[in-house]
Structures are given as C-alpha cells and as structure tokens.
Motif scaffolding. Structure first.
Motif, PDB file in Angstrom:
ATOM      1  N   LEU A   1       0.839  -1.199   0.000  1.00 58.73           N
ATOM      2  CA  LEU A   1       0.000   0.000   0.000  1.00 58.73           C
ATOM      3  C   LEU A   1       0.872   1.246   0.000  1.00 58.73           C
ATOM      4  N   SER A   2       0.336   2.339  -0.514  1.00 60.19           N
ATOM      5  CA  SER A   2       1.074   3.597  -0.455  1.00 60.19           C
ATOM      6  C   SER A   2       1.084   4.109   0.983  1.00 60.19           C
ATOM      7  N   ARG A   3       2.014   5.001   1.290  1.00 60.18           N
ATOM      8  CA  ARG A   3       2.085   5.562   2.629  1.00 60.18           C
ATOM      9  C   ARG A   3       0.800   6.292   2.981  1.00 60.18           C
ATOM     10  N   THR A   4       0.234   6.998   2.012  1.00 58.27           N
ATOM     11  CA  THR A   4      -0.979   7.771   2.279  1.00 58.27           C
ATOM     12  C   THR A   4      -2.143   6.865   2.661  1.00 58.27           C
ATOM     13  N   VAL A   5      -2.335   5.790   1.893  1.00 56.42           N
ATOM     14  CA  VAL A   5      -3.427   4.860   2.192  1.00 56.42           C
ATOM     15  C   VAL A   5      -3.184   4.168   3.524  1.00 56.42           C
ATOM     16  N   ALA A   6      -1.946   3.708   3.756  1.00 54.55           N
ATOM     17  CA  ALA A   6      -1.637   3.034   5.014  1.00 54.55           C
ATOM     18  C   ALA A   6      -1.874   3.969   6.198  1.00 54.55           C
ATOM     19  N   ARG A   7      -1.484   5.231   6.060  1.00 52.73           N
ATOM     20  CA  ARG A   7      -1.675   6.185   7.159  1.00 52.73           C
ATOM     21  C   ARG A   7      -3.149   6.392   7.473  1.00 52.73           C
ATOM     22  N   ARG A   8      -3.961   6.534   6.456  1.00 54.66           N
ATOM     23  CA  ARG A   8      -5.404   6.739   6.679  1.00 54.66           C
ATOM     24  C   ARG A   8      -6.019   5.513   7.343  1.00 54.66           C
ATOM     25  N   LEU A   9      -5.624   4.344   6.901  1.00 56.97           N
ATOM     26  CA  LEU A   9      -6.148   3.120   7.516  1.00 56.97           C
ATOM     27  C   LEU A   9      -5.694   3.003   8.966  1.00 56.97           C
ATOM     28  N   LEU A  10      -4.423   3.312   9.229  1.00 57.09           N
ATOM     29  CA  LEU A  10      -3.905   3.216  10.589  1.00 57.09           C
ATOM     30  C   LEU A  10      -4.584   4.226  11.508  1.00 57.09           C
ATOM     31  N   LEU A  11      -4.844   5.422  11.015  1.00 60.64           N
ATOM     32  CA  LEU A  11      -5.537   6.415  11.830  1.00 60.64           C
ATOM     33  C   LEU A  11      -6.966   5.977  12.133  1.00 60.64           C
ATOM     34  N   THR A  12      -7.602   5.326  11.163  1.00 58.47           N
ATOM     35  CA  THR A  12      -8.948   4.800  11.398  1.00 58.47           C
ATOM     36  C   THR A  12      -8.910   3.685  12.432  1.00 58.47           C
ATOM     37  N   LEU A  13      -7.947   2.785  12.302  1.00 61.25           N
ATOM     38  CA  LEU A  13      -7.803   1.692  13.269  1.00 61.25           C
ATOM     39  C   LEU A  13      -7.459   2.234  14.651  1.00 61.25           C
ATOM     40  N   ALA A  14      -6.686   3.311  14.701  1.00 62.11           N
ATOM     41  CA  ALA A  14      -6.384   3.938  15.985  1.00 62.11           C
ATOM     42  C   ALA A  14      -7.650   4.538  16.595  1.00 62.11           C
ATOM     43  N   HIS A  15      -8.474   5.168  15.781  1.00 64.81           N
ATOM     44  CA  HIS A  15      -9.737   5.730  16.256  1.00 64.81           C
ATOM     45  C   HIS A  15     -10.647   4.638  16.816  1.00 64.81           C
ATOM     46  N   LEU A  16     -10.601   3.461  16.210  1.00 65.51           N
ATOM     47  CA  LEU A  16     -11.421   2.333  16.663  1.00 65.51           C
ATOM     48  C   LEU A  16     -10.791   1.589  17.840  1.00 65.51           C
ATOM     49  N   GLY A  17      -9.543   1.921  18.162  1.00 63.75           N
ATOM     50  CA  GLY A  17      -8.899   1.316  19.317  1.00 63.75           C
ATOM     51  C   GLY A  17      -8.090   0.069  19.034  1.00 63.75           C
ATOM     52  N   PHE A  18      -7.904  -0.292  17.756  1.00 61.58           N
ATOM     53  CA  PHE A  18      -7.174  -1.507  17.422  1.00 61.58           C
ATOM     54  C   PHE A  18      -5.666  -1.280  17.320  1.00 61.58           C
ATOM     55  N   VAL A  19      -5.238  -0.048  17.113  1.00 54.49           N
ATOM     56  CA  VAL A  19      -3.822   0.293  17.139  1.00 54.49           C
ATOM     57  C   VAL A  19      -3.645   1.557  17.968  1.00 54.49           C
ATOM     58  N   ALA A  20      -2.425   1.765  18.430  1.00 53.06           N
ATOM     59  CA  ALA A  20      -2.065   2.991  19.138  1.00 53.06           C
ATOM     60  C   ALA A  20      -0.902   3.637  18.397  1.00 53.06           C
ATOM     61  N   THR A  21      -0.675   4.909  18.657  1.00 54.78           N
ATOM     62  CA  THR A  21       0.380   5.626  17.950  1.00 54.78           C
ATOM     63  C   THR A  21       0.938   6.740  18.812  1.00 54.78           C
ATOM     64  N   ASP A  22       2.208   7.056  18.567  1.00 54.12           N
ATOM     65  CA  ASP A  22       2.818   8.218  19.214  1.00 54.12           C
ATOM     66  C   ASP A  22       2.977   9.360  18.219  1.00 54.12           C
ATOM     67  N   GLY A  23       2.304   9.229  17.089  1.00 54.13           N
ATOM     68  CA  GLY A  23       2.387  10.238  16.043  1.00 54.13           C
ATOM     69  C   GLY A  23       3.305   9.844  14.909  1.00 54.13           C
ATOM     70  N   LYS A  24       4.178   8.891  15.164  1.00 58.46           N
ATOM     71  CA  LYS A  24       5.082   8.397  14.121  1.00 58.46           C
ATOM     72  C   LYS A  24       4.968   6.891  13.969  1.00 58.46           C
ATOM     73  N   LEU A  25       5.118   6.175  15.081  1.00 57.76           N
ATOM     74  CA  LEU A  25       5.030   4.715  15.062  1.00 57.76           C
ATOM     75  C   LEU A  25       3.631   4.264  15.463  1.00 57.76           C
ATOM     76  N   TYR A  26       3.268   3.078  14.947  1.00 61.48           N
ATOM     77  CA  TYR A  26       1.980   2.470  15.273  1.00 61.48           C
ATOM     78  C   TYR A  26       2.232   1.070  15.817  1.00 61.48           C
ATOM     79  N   TRP A  27       1.353   0.631  16.722  1.00 61.50           N
ATOM     80  CA  TRP A  27       1.440  -0.715  17.275  1.00 61.50           C
ATOM     81  C   TRP A  27       0.054  -1.200  17.657  1.00 61.50           C
TER      82      TRP A  27
END
Length: 263
Positions: free
Chosen positions: A51-77
């Motif tokens: 995936l492109s960085r843009t698509v991955a970022r949008r998906l990760l932010l959505t998953l973070a909003h749903l509580g499935f991932v966390a982030t410090d603004g740069k890294l995701y887990w």
C-alpha cells in the motif's frame, strides 16, 4: 521487509461488486505487525502490505480511532483490542467446544498437555488445549500460530491436503530452519508427509524447539473429512521415540475415533 500475502480474491461465491476493498486493506494492515515488526511507521506498514504511505496512514488512523492500534504520532502498534477478533472465534467455534472433553480424556490418560489444531494457510493454529502449562509453551498456547511443517499436528494436516495443493505449497514454501534439526530439504519433507499420510500419524522431534517432541493424529468428522489434528507435546527426557509412540499413540487414536461421532 517481507510483504504480507494478500487475501485471495478469486472466490467465485463472491461477486466483485460485493467486495469491499477497504476492509481487505484494513485487515491486511493488521497482519503487518508481528514479533519481528511490533512497531511500524505508516511507510513501513504500507510497504509490507503493498500500500502507499498515504493509504496506510489513513487506515492506521482509522484503526487507531477504533482502538485496534495505538500511535505516538510516528510509530503504530497493536492494542489488546485486536484480541477480541481471535477471542470471538475461540468462544464461538463449535469444533473447539466439542473436542474439549476429549482433550481432557487424553491428558487424563497420558499425563501430557493435549491440543486441537487447525490449518490456516502455511500455519497451524491451536484452538483448544488441556493440561498443565508445561515448559514448552512455544507454539502451543491457545491461539498460537506456527509454521505447520514444524509441528506434528501441522504435518498431519499438511499430509491430508490434496496432492495438487501440497505440490503448490512445497513449490513456494520457505524451509528456513528453526533448530539444527529442522528439515530443510523439500524432497525429504515430501517423503515425510507421504509417510504420515499412509500411516495416519506424525511424530515430530525438535523441529520447532530443541528438546521437544510432538505426536499427532488427524481428527475426522462423520463424512471422513479431516477437520483438525489432535496432538500431545512433551519434553524429550528419558523416553525414546519408540517408547513415547507406544505410550501415546493408542490413546490419541482411540480419542480421535470417539470424537468423530460428535463432529
């Protein structure tokens, strides 16, 4: 980074117009995190999933909003909420619930931890277990996933595959060793699986971890379809392979025959 294998999209039962690409990408992205990649940037996650960085970022932010991932603004887990997905399967699986009493029977007779495993792609997944938490939990705790070729249950399930499917798997699988004893020759592994298919059981020693021995038999339903594998795993201490086979194989086979009537 090694890419994540995409989901199959050629299922004739699903019309293309009913396919939700965003859901596929989101689920694929969740699989980008593992033991070797616990924290990823959006670029790294996208690279692993094609995936492109843009698509991955949008998906990760959505998953973070749903509580499935966390982030410090740069890294995701991943967060513990991801476990809800697997827990739902373990709680709702009819197969796991039906076999649990039979695992208790195996442990009662043998004194060893007993497992029910199913095949998921190249991996074997433990979906039910019974017995003490021994010092060999690598790959055998509930929900654990390991390469199928490295365990007795996985080898039983691989051996039950159609010849064409097994040929395709052998042609593409990576035989990177996990121990000095791991089989790394495809011709030898093919012979091993053929023997397992003929004899109806698998004995695996030190393939996944040093000092571990596993024995497994296929679990069939009333139609004769292999739906899983019953296995025991133990430390190789003071007992030969022949002695372990004589002690453990009869109760495993008897339990598999008894369980067939409830599947």
């Amino acid at each position: 980074m090694s890419p994540i294998e995409p989901f199959a999209t050629d299922n004739p039962a699903l019309q293309r117009r009913d396919w939700i690409a965003g859901l596929e990408k989101g689920l694929t992205l969740l699989q980008a995190f593992d033991e070797d990649h616990p924290r990823l940037t959006a670029s790294q996650a996208g690279l692993r999933c094609g995936l492109s960085r843009t698509v991955a970022r949008r998906l990760l932010l959505t998953l973070a909003h749903l509580g499935f991932v966390a982030t410090d603004g740069k890294l995701y887990w991943l967060t513990p909420r991801v476990l809800r997905l697997g827990h739902g399967y373990l709680q709702s699986s009819r197969l796991a619930r039906a076999v649990q009493p039979f695992l208790q029977r195996i442990t009662s007779v043998t004194g060893e931890p007993a497992y029910l495993a199913v095949l998921d792609g190249d991996e074997v997944v433990t979906i039910a277990r019974n017995g003490p938490q021994a010092a060999l939990n690598t790959g055998y705790v509930l929900g654990a996933r390991v390469p199928a070729r490295l365990t007795a249950t996985g080898q039983v399930l691989l051996a039950a595959q159609a010849p064409e499917a097994l040929d395709d798997w052998l042609a593409t699988t990576d035989l990177t060793p996990r121990t000095p004893f791991t089989q790394t020759r495809k011709a030898r592994l093919r012979q091993t699986l053929a023997s397992i298919r003929e004899q109806g059981w698998a004995l695996s020693e030190q393939q996944l971890a040093p000092g571990q021995r596993g024995l497994a038999v296929p679990l069939l339903d009333l139609q004769g379809t292999v739906v899983g594998a019953l296995g025991v795993t133990l430390l190789m201490q003071g007992e030969s392979a022949a002695e372990a086979l004589a002690r453990l194989l009869p109760p495993l086979q008897a339990t598999a025959r008894a369980a067939r009537h409830v599947l």
